[in-house]
Design a protein around this motif. Structure first.
Motif, PDB file in Angstrom:
ATOM      1  N   ARG A  11       0.821  -1.198   0.179  1.00 39.11           N
ATOM      2  CA  ARG A  11       0.064  -0.003  -0.055  1.00 39.11           C
ATOM      3  C   ARG A  11       1.004   1.232  -0.068  1.00 39.11           C
ATOM      4  O   ARG A  11       0.553   2.443  -0.544  1.00 39.11           O
ATOM      5  CB  ARG A  11      -0.760   0.093   1.141  1.00 39.11           C
ATOM      6  CG  ARG A  11      -1.930  -1.175   1.416  1.00 39.11           C
ATOM      7  CD  ARG A  11      -2.546  -1.237   2.661  1.00 39.11           C
ATOM      8  NE  ARG A  11      -1.617  -1.614   3.460  1.00 39.11           N
ATOM      9  CZ  ARG A  11      -1.519  -1.453   5.110  1.00 39.11           C
ATOM     10  NH1 ARG A  11      -2.926  -0.910   5.406  1.00 39.11           N
ATOM     11  NH2 ARG A  11      -0.855  -1.807   5.904  1.00 39.11           N
ATOM     12  N   LEU A 227     -14.768  -5.169   7.598  1.00 35.98           N
ATOM     13  CA  LEU A 227     -13.369  -4.804   7.520  1.00 35.98           C
ATOM     14  C   LEU A 227     -12.806  -5.154   5.919  1.00 35.98           C
ATOM     15  O   LEU A 227     -12.468  -4.087   5.453  1.00 35.98           O
ATOM     16  CB  LEU A 227     -12.298  -5.136   8.730  1.00 35.98           C
ATOM     17  CG  LEU A 227     -12.690  -4.906   9.860  1.00 35.98           C
ATOM     18  CD1 LEU A 227     -12.022  -5.788  11.003  1.00 35.98           C
ATOM     19  CD2 LEU A 227     -12.402  -3.339  10.048  1.00 35.98           C
ATOM     20  N   TRP A 228     -13.107  -6.380   5.528  1.00 31.45           N
ATOM     21  CA  TRP A 228     -12.433  -6.643   4.218  1.00 31.45           C
ATOM     22  C   TRP A 228     -13.440  -5.680   3.062  1.00 31.45           C
ATOM     23  O   TRP A 228     -12.648  -5.275   2.188  1.00 31.45           O
ATOM     24  CB  TRP A 228     -12.820  -8.170   3.986  1.00 31.45           C
ATOM     25  CG  TRP A 228     -12.640  -8.498   2.552  1.00 31.45           C
ATOM     26  CD1 TRP A 228     -13.530  -9.402   1.725  1.00 31.45           C
ATOM     27  CD2 TRP A 228     -11.325  -8.820   1.922  1.00 31.45           C
ATOM     28  NE1 TRP A 228     -12.828  -9.862   0.674  1.00 31.45           N
ATOM     29  CE2 TRP A 228     -11.499  -9.644   0.940  1.00 31.45           C
ATOM     30  CE3 TRP A 228      -9.982  -8.670   2.444  1.00 31.45           C
ATOM     31  CZ2 TRP A 228     -10.575 -10.089  -0.148  1.00 31.45           C
ATOM     32  CZ3 TRP A 228      -9.022  -9.082   1.574  1.00 31.45           C
ATOM     33  CH2 TRP A 228      -9.391  -9.540   0.323  1.00 31.45           C
ATOM     34  N   ASP A 232      -9.580  -2.989   4.003  1.00 36.26           N
ATOM     35  CA  ASP A 232      -8.419  -3.512   4.818  1.00 36.26           C
ATOM     36  C   ASP A 232      -7.850  -4.683   4.263  1.00 36.26           C
ATOM     37  O   ASP A 232      -8.371  -5.261   3.537  1.00 36.26           O
ATOM     38  CB  ASP A 232      -8.941  -3.775   6.360  1.00 36.26           C
ATOM     39  CG  ASP A 232      -8.882  -2.730   7.245  1.00 36.26           C
ATOM     40  OD1 ASP A 232      -8.259  -1.626   6.980  1.00 36.26           O
ATOM     41  OD2 ASP A 232      -9.740  -2.663   8.258  1.00 36.26           O
ATOM     42  N   SER A 233      -6.631  -4.875   4.154  1.00 34.35           N
ATOM     43  CA  SER A 233      -5.843  -5.918   3.631  1.00 34.35           C
ATOM     44  C   SER A 233      -6.310  -7.368   4.690  1.00 34.35           C
ATOM     45  O   SER A 233      -7.139  -7.052   5.547  1.00 34.35           O
ATOM     46  CB  SER A 233      -4.181  -5.787   4.043  1.00 34.35           C
ATOM     47  OG  SER A 233      -3.795  -6.002   5.573  1.00 34.35           O
ATOM     48  N   VAL A 236      -4.880  -7.597   8.158  1.00 34.38           N
ATOM     49  CA  VAL A 236      -5.539  -6.610   9.124  1.00 34.38           C
ATOM     50  C   VAL A 236      -7.021  -6.819   9.443  1.00 34.38           C
ATOM     51  O   VAL A 236      -7.404  -6.820  10.474  1.00 34.38           O
ATOM     52  CB  VAL A 236      -5.331  -5.199   8.313  1.00 34.38           C
ATOM     53  CG1 VAL A 236      -5.949  -4.229   9.374  1.00 34.38           C
ATOM     54  CG2 VAL A 236      -3.852  -4.852   8.561  1.00 34.38           C
ATOM     55  N   ALA A 237      -7.715  -7.272   8.490  1.00 38.00           N
ATOM     56  CA  ALA A 237      -9.128  -7.468   8.627  1.00 38.00           C
ATOM     57  C   ALA A 237      -9.231  -8.775   9.410  1.00 38.00           C
ATOM     58  O   ALA A 237     -10.007  -8.679  10.539  1.00 38.00           O
ATOM     59  CB  ALA A 237      -9.858  -7.719   7.188  1.00 38.00           C
ATOM     60  N   LYS A 240      -8.042  -7.574  13.081  1.00 36.84           N
ATOM     61  CA  LYS A 240      -8.803  -6.725  13.716  1.00 36.84           C
ATOM     62  C   LYS A 240     -10.283  -7.403  14.164  1.00 36.84           C
ATOM     63  O   LYS A 240     -10.725  -7.003  15.098  1.00 36.84           O
ATOM     64  CB  LYS A 240      -9.191  -5.532  12.981  1.00 36.84           C
ATOM     65  CG  LYS A 240      -8.017  -4.350  12.498  1.00 36.84           C
ATOM     66  CD  LYS A 240      -8.301  -3.194  11.755  1.00 36.84           C
ATOM     67  CE  LYS A 240      -7.528  -2.049  11.713  1.00 36.84           C
ATOM     68  NZ  LYS A 240      -7.904  -1.068  10.952  1.00 36.84           N
ATOM     69  N   THR A 292      -5.759  -7.409  -0.827  1.00 36.29           N
ATOM     70  CA  THR A 292      -7.123  -6.728  -0.334  1.00 36.29           C
ATOM     71  C   THR A 292      -8.267  -6.926  -1.421  1.00 36.29           C
ATOM     72  O   THR A 292      -7.991  -7.730  -2.292  1.00 36.29           O
ATOM     73  CB  THR A 292      -6.997  -5.091  -0.582  1.00 36.29           C
ATOM     74  OG1 THR A 292      -6.837  -4.707  -1.804  1.00 36.29           O
ATOM     75  CG2 THR A 292      -5.759  -4.733   0.490  1.00 36.29           C
ATOM     76  N   ASP A 459       2.419  -4.694  13.430  1.00 41.62           N
ATOM     77  CA  ASP A 459       1.717  -5.008  12.032  1.00 41.62           C
ATOM     78  C   ASP A 459       2.239  -4.523  10.846  1.00 41.62           C
ATOM     79  O   ASP A 459       2.345  -5.139   9.912  1.00 41.62           O
ATOM     80  CB  ASP A 459       0.195  -4.550  12.329  1.00 41.62           C
ATOM     81  CG  ASP A 459      -0.546  -5.077  13.213  1.00 41.62           C
ATOM     82  OD1 ASP A 459      -0.178  -6.586  13.456  1.00 41.62           O
ATOM     83  OD2 ASP A 459      -1.873  -4.907  13.633  1.00 41.62           O
TER      84      ASP A 459
END
Length: 783
Positions: A11, A227-228, A232-233, A236-237, A240, A292, A459
Motif C-alpha cells: 500500500r 473490514l474486508w 483493509d488487507s 489486518v481484517a 482486527k 485486499t 503489524d
C-alpha cells in the motif's frame, strides 16, 4: 505456533526500498509491484455454509464464558446471565446470518461494488463436489474467487457433504491441471489452521483458519467481512476482527455482570483475552496477507508453497503489557539510546558473513556482513574493491557493519518521538538498517511509533518481506525470518539487558554438545581474571599445547567425549588432535551464532564426522559413558555401585590437578595441572546438562524392569516396541531392512523383514538377547 507473519507493504511502497538480508540487496531501483503484467480478472464470492446461522458456535461460546465466571455469581442469577449472553450473541449472529444466508439481495452492494457475482453453496449444495466444480469452473473462466467457509469442522476436516480434507483440497488443483484462481479463503470452522497450507498448495494466495477450536465464529466473521469490504488487507481484517470480537465479549460480560445485585459485578475484573478458549480461537494466516478486496491483478501460474509464511494473531493484552513493561524498563530517552551488542549480533546473523567479495542477489558488489561496495557486479577495477581484493577479516567486516548501523541508529534517534526500551530500540534499528533511513521516514512503522500505537508498529513491520530476486518481486524467506525476529524482540520484555540473556531466551535444545562445553570453559577461563560484561569479550588468548597442537581451556573440556581418560589424551596422535580441533571450532561457531548471534556460524559436526575423526572410537565411548551421568540416588539399589559418575570423575581429576600443581616447579607443570583440570571439568559441566541429571544405571534398570519379565518381553515391552516399529519402519529404514530374509531365530522371525510387525518381532528378539544394549539406547534417547 509462534507469531511469525510478515508481508511487504504494497500500500505504501516507496520508490526505493533499499536494504539487505543475508547479503541480498533489496529492490535498489524503482520497480513495479509485479514483474509481468496480468489482466485484471473478474471476481466472485463463494460461500460454503452448512448448519449455519444462530446455532453455529453459540452453545459452545456460552458454556465457555460461563466456565470462566467466578463462583461468587449466585446460581439463581446464572440463568438470567445465560439468556443475556445468548440474546446478545444471537443479535450479532442474526446480523451476519441475514447478510450471509437469507437473501441474495443482501449482497447487492457487495456484488456491484466488490464482486461480479456471489454464489452460495448451502446445505444440500454444500458438498465437496459442488465446491470443487464451482472453483474449477471459475478458474477455467479466469474468474478469481474469495471463499468463505461457514461450517463446523475439526482437525484437517470441513463438515459438508463429502469428505473435505487437505488431500481433497489439493486434489482440486490436480483435477484442474493448474493452481485454482482463489484470492483468499476465510474459514470459521474449528482448527481451520490445519487446512491453510492445503488451500495455499491448491492455489490460494492467502488463507485463514483458527488455531484450535473456534469459540468465536461470530461475531468474528461479521467483523472480518465488514473490514474486508472496507478495504483493509486480509491480514489486518482478520486480525482486527479477532480483536474486535474480544472487545465485544468483554463488553458483553461487563454489561451482564453489572446487572448483578449489590454491585457484586463491579468488583469482578475479567478480560476475555486471558481465556484459553479465546486464545484457541485466534486466527492463523498463511500467505500474502497484503491482498485486499481490490487485488485482482494476480498471477496463478504456481502455488505459494515455497513462499508460505504464517502468523498467529496475539490478543491486545500483550500490547498493553508491552506499554507497561516499557515504562518499567526505560533507561533513558530514545535520543540518547544506542544499539546494544545483542542488536549488532542479531544484524550480523541476518546479513551473514562472507570473507570474499561477491555479487549479491541484487547484482551489486558486496563484502563482509552485506556491505555494498558499489552498484553492479564485482569487477576488480572499481576503487572501492581494492582494499578487499584478498578478502576481509571478520573484524573489518564488523567495523563496516557498525558504520551502517550507526546511520540507522541516528535515524531512530532523530525521527522517533516516543521513548522506547532497549529491545524496542534494537528491533527498530535493525528494521531501519534493512529498509534504510530514507525509506523508514516515510513508513507507517514510524507513524505508529510516534502515536504510541505499538500494535500498529508490529503489524506494519510484518508487511516488509518482499524483495526483488531474479527480476521478480517475491516474498523473501530471509526477510520473513528477519521480520519475525525483529517483531519478537520488539514485544519481548527486557528482563536482563546483557547480550547473553537476550539471545539465550531465543535458544532451547535438549542437547549439551561439544560447542557448549567449549564456550562454557572459555567463559570460566576468562572470568578467573575479571568479570566479563558481554560474550563478545570472549577471545581466548591462553593456549595449552597437547602434543604440539594448541587448544584453549574450553576446547580441552570437550575431550571427555573423545578420550576415555586424560592419559589417552596426553598420548594422542597430533594428526587426530588436529582433526578434532577443526571439528570443535565448527561446533563452537555453530553455538556462538545460534546462542549469541556472533561470528560466521555454520553447521556443526554430526556423529559420523566425530566417529571418523576418532578412528571409530566416539560411539563406542558413548555406549559406556556412565561417568558422564549423575550419582545414584541415596538408598537406591546402585548407591554403592563401583561404576563412575560425573561427580566422582570430576573430583578425581580435580584432585589430580591440585596435586600436580602443588608438586610443580615451573610454568609447564602449572599448565599440565590446568590441562588435567580442564579434562575433569568436562564431567563438571555434564552435571549441569538436563540430559545428564539422571543416573544411567538406575534408568537402564527401570527400563528393563518395565519391559521385560524374567528375561522375556512382557506386554508393556511389546506395546512400546510396537509403537517404535510402527513409527520407525518407514522410508530408508524400511527399504534397508526389507532386503533381508531371515532364517528361524530365537525371535521367531522368518521370511522378509518387510512390515512393521516383522520389525517389531525382530526388536523383541534383540531386547531379549541384548538387553543392556537396548537399555543403553533408551538412555541415549532420553538424554
Amino acid at each position: 505456533m509462534k507469531s511469525r507473519f510478515q508481508i511487504w507493504d504494497s500500500r505504501n511502497l516507496p520508490n526505493v526500498y533499499n536494504g539487505h538480508s543475508n547479503g541480498m540487496t533489496v529492490n535498489r531501483r524503482p520497480a513495479s509491484r509485479r514483474s509481468t503484467p496480468f489482466s485484471v480478472m473478474p471476481s466472485q464470492l463463494i460461500i460454503l455454509i452448512e448448519n449455519g446461522g444462530v446455532d453455529l458456535g453459540i452453545p459452545g461460546l456460552v458454556d465457555a464464558i460461563l466456565s470462566k465466571l467466578p463462583d461468587v455469581i449466585p446460581d439463581s442469577f446464572r440463568a438470567k446471565l445465560v439468556q443475556m449472553i445468548r440474546d446478545k450473541i444471537t443479535e450479532w449472529t442474526d446480523t451476519v446470518a441475514e447478510e450471509f444466508e437469507l437473501n441474495l439481495n443482501r449482497y447487492s452492494s457487495a456484488k456491484g461494488q466488490f464482486y461480479d457475482d456471489v454464489q452460495i453453496l448451502r446445505n444440500g449444495s454444500a458438498s465437496y463436489n459442488d465446491l470443487k466444480d464451482t472453483l474449477i469452473k471459475l478458474s477455467k473462466a479466469n474468474i478469481v474467487s474469495d471463499l468463505l467457509i461457514l461450517t463446523h469442522g475439526s482437525d484437517d476436516r470441513i463438515v459438508a457433504n463429502g469428505n473435505i480434507n487437505g488431500d481433497a483440497i489439493r486434489a482440486m488443483k490436480t483435477e484442474n491441471g493448474a493452481p485454482l484462481k482463489i484470492r483468499s479463503v476465510y474459514m470459521m470452522n474449528c482448527v481451520g489452521s490445519t487446512l491453510n497450507q492445503a488451500w495455499i498448495d491448491a492455489g490460494a494466495k492467502v488463507s485463514c483458519g483458527t488455531k484450535k477450536n473456534n469459540y468465536l465464529p461470530e461475531p468474528t466473521t461479521f467483523f472480518f467481512f465488514r473490514l474486508w469490504k472496507g478495504g483493509d488487507s486480509f491480514l489486518v481484517a482478520a486480525s482486527k476482527a479477532y480483536e474486535q470480537s474480544i472487545a465485544a465479549i468483554n463488553g458483553l460480560i461487563k454489561a451482564a455482570l453489572s446487572a448483578l445485585p449489590w454491585g457484586v459485578g463491579n468488583m469482578i475484573s475479567i478480560n476475555a483475552a486471558d481465556f484459553d478458549f479465546v486464545q484457541d480461537s485466534a486466527p492463523e494466516i498463511v500467505g500474502d496477507g497484503a491482498i485486499t478486496i481490490q487485488s485482482k491483478d494476480l498471477s496463478f501460474t504456481q502455488s505459494m508453497k515455497t513462499q508460505m509464511f504464517t502468523t498467529t494473531v496475539v490478543p491486545t493484552k500483550l500490547l498493553k503489557r508491552m506499554r507497561y513493561m516499557r515504562q518499567m524498563e526505560l533507561t533513558g530517552t530514545t535520543k540518547t539510546m544506542t544499539a546494544s551488542p545483542a542488536c549488532i549480533g542479531m544484524i550480523k546473523q541476518f546479513e551473514g558473513f562472507k570473507d570474499k567479495r561477491y555479487t549479491d542477489a541484487g547484482g551489486n558488489c558486496t563484502v563482509g556482513y552485506g556491505t555494498v561496495l558499489h552498484n553492479g557486479g564485482c569487477n576488480e577495477s572499481d576503487s572501492s574493491e581494492l582494499p578487499y581484493i584478498n578478502g576481509i577479516s571478520e573484524t573489518q567486516a564488523t567495523e563496516l557493519l557498525v558504520t551502517r548501523i550507526t546511520a540507522a541508529q541516528k535515524a531512530v534517534q532523530d525521527l522517533v518521538k516516543t521513548d522506547l526500551n532497549q529491545n524496542q530500540f534494537d528491533a527498530i534499528v535493525s528494521f531501519v538498517h534493512n529498509v534504510t533511513p530514507e525509506v523508514f521516514a516515510k513508513t507507517k512503522v514510524l507513524a505508529n511509533l510516534n502515536t504510541d500505537s505499538l500494535g500498529g508498529v508490529v503489524d506494519e513491520m510484518r508487511l516488509w518481506v518482499k524483495a526483488r530476486e531474479a527480476g521478480n518481486v517475491v516474498v523473501s524467506k530471509n526477510l520473513v525470518e528477519r521480520r519475525t525476529k525483529e517483531t519478537e524482540l520488539f514485544t519481548r520484555p527486557v528482563n536482563q539487558p546483557t547480550a547473553v540473556s537476550a539471545s539465550m531466551s531465543r535458544y532451547s535444545r535438549q542437547f549439551y554438545d561439544t560447542g557448549e562445553h567449549s564456550l562454557l570453559g572459555q567463559i570460566i577461563d576468562k572470568v578467573k581474571n575479571a568479570p566479563i560484561a558481554n560474550i563478545s569479550e570472549l577471545e581466548p588468548t591462553q593456549m595449552y599445547s597437547v602434543n604440539g597442537v594448541d587448544f584453549n581451556y574450553g576446547q580441552i573440556i570437550t575431550m571427555g567425549d573423545f578420550y576415555e581418560n586424560y592419559q589417552m589424551l596426553a598420548g594422542a596422535d597430533p594428526a587426530e588432535l588436529t582433526r578434532l580441533k577443526a571439528l570443535i571450532i565448527r561446533s563452537e561457531n555453530d553455538y556462538k551464532q545460534t546462542i549469541f548471534a556472533m561470528g560466521p556460524g555454520g553447521k556443526g559436526p554430526d556423529d559420523d564426522e566425530w566417529e571418523t575423526a576418532t578412528g571409530g572410537r566416539y560411539l563406542d565411548l558413548a555406549a559406556v559413558n556412565n561417568s558422564h551421568f549423575a550419582p545414584p540416588h541415596p538408598g537406591s539399589a546402585f548407591e554403592n555401585s563401583l561404576k563412575a559418575n560425573n561427580k566422582l570423575k570430576w573430583r578425581y581429576y580435580h584432585e589430580q590437578a591440585v596435586n600436580t600443581a602443588r608438586a610443580g616447579t615451573n610454568s609447564d607443570d602449572m599448565n599440565e595441572a590446568l590441562k588435567i583440570n580442564a579434562f575433569g571439568d568436562h564431567f563438571l559441566t555434564d552435571a549441569f546438562s538436563a540430559g545428564h541429571l539422571i543416573n544411567k544405571e538406575e534408568v537402564m534398570d527401570s527400563f528393563l524392569a518395565a519391559v521385560t519379565t524374567n528375561g522375556s518381553v512382557n506386554s508393556t515391552g511389546k506395546s512400546v516396541l510396537g509403537q517404535i516399529a510402527k513409527k520407525a519402519f518407514t522410508g530408508g529404514l524400511k527399504t534397508a531392512f526389507s532386503r533381508y530374509q531371515t532364517s528361524a531365530t530365537k525371535a521367531k522371525v522368518n521370511g522378509y523383514l518387510d512390515d512393521a510387525g516383522m520389525f517389531q518381532t525382530l526388536l523383541e528378539g534383540i531386547l531379549e538377547q541384548k538387553p543392556e544394549m537396548v537399555a543403553n539406547l533408551f538412555v541415549k534417547a532420553i538424554h
